[in-house]
Design an enzyme around this catalytic site. Structure first.
Site, PDB file in Angstrom:
ATOM      1  N   ASP A  86      79.593  37.571  32.237  1.00  0.00           N
ATOM      2  CA  ASP A  86      79.713  38.923  32.768  1.00  0.00           C
ATOM      3  C   ASP A  86      80.370  38.923  34.146  1.00  0.00           C
ATOM      4  OD1 ASP A  86      79.465  41.672  32.850  1.00  0.00           O
ATOM      5  OD2 ASP A  86      77.289  41.692  32.576  1.00  0.00           O
ATOM      6  N   CYS A 104      75.198  47.774  25.140  1.00  0.00           N
ATOM      7  CA  CYS A 104      74.158  47.616  26.160  1.00  0.00           C
ATOM      8  C   CYS A 104      73.962  48.907  26.967  1.00  0.00           C
ATOM      9  CB  CYS A 104      74.520  46.467  27.096  1.00  0.00           C
ATOM     10  SG  CYS A 104      73.089  45.739  27.929  1.00  0.00           S
TER      11      CYS A 104
END
Length: 219
Positions: A132, A6
């Protein structure tokens, strides 16, 4: 093991991630919280177009407004979105209705044992979850470089076995195998753990991370 790199900001980094064996790359578009990794929808489109068919482009966004989400997705031409915000389930349902072929991942900020119940309202609306870390002090909802309590993430994986779950938050080549062993996710997602000092991707860190994550699958 599904691996997503990412925070990609250059086409060269995207192509290298693909060459090294990444299954997906995350392109950050639509910023509301602190992060240095956001790019424009048109730049994300250009990067996405350059990828081989085997690598999935994921538009990662803080945007909650459905009209704005639809615009960004159409402008970027990306067909997978990671909703990294506190968007309402009704808005996710509306987005699904407008773009029925869209693949949707929803972020889950793993804060405490209470986080285990959070995905319940979304589980029939999305194609997967991304677990996350969050850093309220720096206004970061991802890319924090901080791990969270993996035992809570493991509980989430066990509670929602029908939904693919991706683990993120402070992962790097040194801890990803331990994380996989503990949580047993569908995949792993890394941003800060593959960065060089200049904020862009470090080829050696990307390669080491992918090797470690994929090795766990065959061991």
């Amino acid at each position: 093991m599904y691996v997503k790199i990412c925070g990609i900001r250059w086409q060269e980094d995207a192509l290298l991630a693909a060459e090294l064996g990444a299954d997906a790359i995350g392109l950050l578009v639509g910023q509301k919280h602190n992060s240095p990794d956001f790019i424009s929808a048109t730049f994300a489109r250009d990067i996405s177009r350059a990828l081989p068919p085997s690598v999935e482009a994921v538009l990662v966004t803080h945007v909650e407004d459905v009209d704005e989400l639809e615009r960004l997705l159409q402008e970027s031409e990306i067909t997978t979105v990671q909703l990294h915000s506190e968007i309402a389930p009704s808005s996710v349902e509306s987005l699904r209705g407008r773009l029925p072929h869209l693949k949707i991942f929803k972020s889950v900020s793993v804060i405490s044992a209470d986080s285990v119940a959070y995905p319940e309202a979304f589980k029939k609306l999305v194609d997967g979850f991304v677990l996350d870390s969050i850093n309220l002090a720096t206004n970061q909802v991802g890319g924090t470089g901080k791990t969270h309590d993996w035992s809570v993430s493991r509980q989430i994986v066990m509670r929602y076995p029908e939904v693919p779950i991706i683990l993120a938050g402070g992962l790097n080549s040194e801890n990803v195998r331990s994380a996989i062993e503990c949580v047993r996710p569908f995949g792993v997602d890394v941003n800060s753990g593959t960065k060089a000092a200049d904020g862009f991707k470090d080829p050696r860190k990307m390669e080491a991370f992918i090797i470690q994550a994929k090795h766990e699958q065959s061991s």
